[in-house]
Write an enzyme that holds these catalytic residues in place. Structure first.
Site, PDB file in Angstrom:
ATOM      1  N   SER A  16       4.003  -8.969  -4.210  1.00 53.77           N
ATOM      2  CA  SER A  16       2.791  -8.782  -5.008  1.00 53.77           C
ATOM      3  C   SER A  16       2.730  -9.663  -6.250  1.00 53.77           C
ATOM      4  CB  SER A  16       2.660  -7.313  -5.415  1.00 53.77           C
ATOM      5  OG  SER A  16       3.798  -6.881  -6.122  1.00 53.77           O
TER       6      SER A  16
ATOM      7  N   HIS B  11      -0.917  -6.776   0.182  1.00 51.78           N
ATOM      8  CA  HIS B  11      -1.552  -8.065  -0.123  1.00 51.78           C
ATOM      9  C   HIS B  11      -1.743  -8.939   1.106  1.00 51.78           C
ATOM     10  CE1 HIS B  11      -1.265  -7.134  -4.367  1.00 51.78           C
ATOM     11  NE2 HIS B  11      -0.104  -6.597  -4.051  1.00 51.78           N
TER      12      HIS B  11
ATOM     13  N   LYS C 289      -7.583  -3.280  -1.952  1.00 48.34           N
ATOM     14  CA  LYS C 289      -7.469  -4.705  -2.248  1.00 48.34           C
ATOM     15  C   LYS C 289      -8.455  -5.463  -1.354  1.00 48.34           C
ATOM     16  CE  LYS C 289      -3.265  -3.820  -4.540  1.00 48.34           C
ATOM     17  NZ  LYS C 289      -1.965  -3.204  -4.419  1.00 48.34           N
TER      18      LYS C 289
HETATM   19  C1  LIG Z   1      -1.308  -2.066  -5.169  1.00 47.66           C
HETATM   20  C2  LIG Z   1      -0.040  -1.852  -4.425  1.00 47.66           C
HETATM   21  C3  LIG Z   1       0.340  -0.583  -4.005  1.00 47.66           C
HETATM   22  C4  LIG Z   1      -0.370   0.661  -4.477  1.00 47.66           C
HETATM   23  O1  LIG Z   1      -1.558   0.869  -3.834  1.00 47.66           O
HETATM   24  P1  LIG Z   1      -2.709   1.715  -4.533  1.00 47.66           P
HETATM   25  O2  LIG Z   1      -3.609   2.071  -3.428  1.00 47.66           O
HETATM   26  O3  LIG Z   1      -3.310   0.809  -5.541  1.00 47.66           O
HETATM   27  O4  LIG Z   1      -2.074   2.926  -5.149  1.00 47.66           O
HETATM   28  C5  LIG Z   1       1.430  -0.470  -3.180  1.00 47.66           C
HETATM   29  N1  LIG Z   1       2.167  -1.556  -2.829  1.00 47.66           N
HETATM   30  C6  LIG Z   1       1.847  -2.792  -3.258  1.00 47.66           C
HETATM   31  C7  LIG Z   1       2.701  -3.950  -2.838  1.00 47.66           C
HETATM   32  C8  LIG Z   1       0.750  -2.973  -4.077  1.00 47.66           C
HETATM   33  O5  LIG Z   1       0.457  -4.183  -4.546  1.00 47.66           O
END
Ligand SMILES: *Cc1c(COP(=O)(O)O)cnc(C)c1O
Length: 407
Positions: free
Chosen positions: A188, A216, A251
């Site tokens: 990330s 991602h 995302k």
């Molecule tokens: C954003 C993210 C999460 C958390 O997800 P949310 O739905 O925002 O709680 C988990 N793992 C990674 C690698 C992330 O970037």
């Protein structure tokens, strides 16, 4: 608040102002900005129009008319909230349909839809392993995988980022009967991808399971954005029964929530044992309807992913000239996450400020999110960016690169 005259003695509460001041002195205070979306990747931030390179909305779907309409129609039909845990009354027909469609989209047998990604990882790791079991965790894994590992009380072995020889040796040396490897599929804060075929091979060799967090990669990697497993052809008939696939829906999918997918039996186990699934209110059906619309857009509008890929290529092609003469490093990445490592916290903040002065919003990421001395700009590219937007970013970075010498 201070009217209780019995509470006048010294307290550790009184140290908190000093601790806040210490954060500030180390350039570690985090500040939020009030933002409102305008057009494309432009936001109104604290009243000012800015071009954003900080959103994980990699395909621009959070603003897509089809998703808005689907969510509105979902709210009309089902209401706003889900009213209860999926184990009681919260598992609407929309959520059930979404689970079937997600499984089909990523090419795995079955999926479970969660209200948030953080809670998913924090809770599926303890569902898979416990005390006496062994966990193997990449050093750059996301915080929620690390928290899940801690909650599980399994023995945690951390391996250096992407060091599969070390992982192999650690698994070889472990006497535990149940072993679980956990890794981001796309990291990330660095944007690089895990070597999934090699991880699966190691798990087969050591009778381990593999939990992949594709927050991602889902929507970005693989044909039509079907994710990092599809990108390496390990779905459908070539899926590994050892893989637990997890991805988030806030995302590239542009909504909120997350899902876990894998074999029938593993997903059934997670349905029985994941505490954040059982003891939390289900994701609202209106959001499930939004995600279902996102899956249709993934399939029907390939131009979005193509635009993102063009933006990534244009950005990377322009970077060597933009940052020439600086000690900064653009890390290797073919994904939407592009990391420009600056080094010191205050230098990273200075570059962020220089970009902000030019109307560009690029977040500086500092420890503890990343390692000491590797403060960076985390540049998130999106299909919502036009070519001109990428060029504006390159100009802003070139300006920031010259800044200190001109001053
Ligand atoms: C954003 C993210 C999460 C958390 O997800 P949310 O739905 O925002 O709680 C988990 N793992 C990674 C690698 C992330 O970037």
């Amino acid at each position: 608040m201070t009217s209780d005259t019995h509470d006048l003695g010294p307290s550790w509460l009184d140290e908190i102002p000093q601790r806040l001041a210490a954060l500030d002195a180390a350039h570690l205070t985090r500040r939020r900005r009030e933002a409102r979306p305008e057009d494309g990747a432009w936001l109104r931030v604290d009243g000012r129009r800015m071009l954003a390179f900080c959103s994980n909305d990699y395909l621009g779907l959070s603003q897509h008319p089809a998703l808005r309409e689907a969510a509105i129609a979902g709210a009309r039909r089902y209401g706003v909230g889900s009213g209860g845990s999926p184990m009681v009354s919260g598992h609407s027909e929309a959520n059930a349909a979404l689970e079937r469609e997600l499984a089909e989209f990523v090419g795995l047998e079955r999926a479970l839809y969660f209200y948030a990604g953080y809670a998913t990882n924090a809770s599926i790791v303890p569902a898979l392993v416990g005390p006496g079991d062994a966990l193997f965790s990449d050093a750059l894994n996301h915080a929620c995988l690390i928290d899940g590992a801690r909650l599980s009380k399994a023995t945690i072995h951390r391996f250096e980022h992407a060091d599969l020889a070390q992982l192999d040796a650690l698994m070889q040396a472990s006497p535990a009967r149940r072993k679980l490897v956990i890794s981001d599929a796309v990291f990330s804060m660095d944007g690089d991808v895990a070597d999934i075929p090699a991880l699966i091979a190691l798990c087969e060799q050591h009778d381990a399971l593999l939990l992949l967090d594709d927050a991602h990669g889902f929507g970005v990697c693989g044909p039509q954005g079907r994710g990092s497993l599809a990108a390496v052809g390990r779905t459908g008939a070539r899926a590994s029964r050892r893989v637990v696939y997890m991805a988030t829906l806030g995302k590239a999918a542009g909504v909120a929530g997350a899902f876990v997918a894998g074999s029938q039996v593993l997903v059934e186990w997670l349905l029985q044992k994941t505490r954040s699934y059982t003891f939390a209110t289900a994701a609202p059906a209106m959001l499930a309807e939004g995600v279902r619309a996102a899956l249709r857009v993934f399939r029907d509008e390939p131009a979005r992913l193509a635009q993102l890929q063009r933006n990534i290529a244009r950005f990377r092609a322009g970077m060597p000239a933009a940052i020439e003469g600086t000690p900064w490093t653009l890390l290797p990445s073919e994904t939407a996450v592009q990391a420009l490592v600056i080094g010191a916290n205050d230098d990273a903040l200075r570059v962020m400020q220089s970009l902000a002065d030019a109307g560009l919003w690029v977040p500086a990421i500092r420890p503890p999110t990343v390692a000491e001395g590797s403060a960076r700009l985390r540049i998130a590219l999106s299909a919502a960016h036009a070519e001109d937007d990428i060029d504006a970013l390159l100009r802003g970075l070139a300006q920031a690169a010259r800044g200190p010498r001109d001053a």
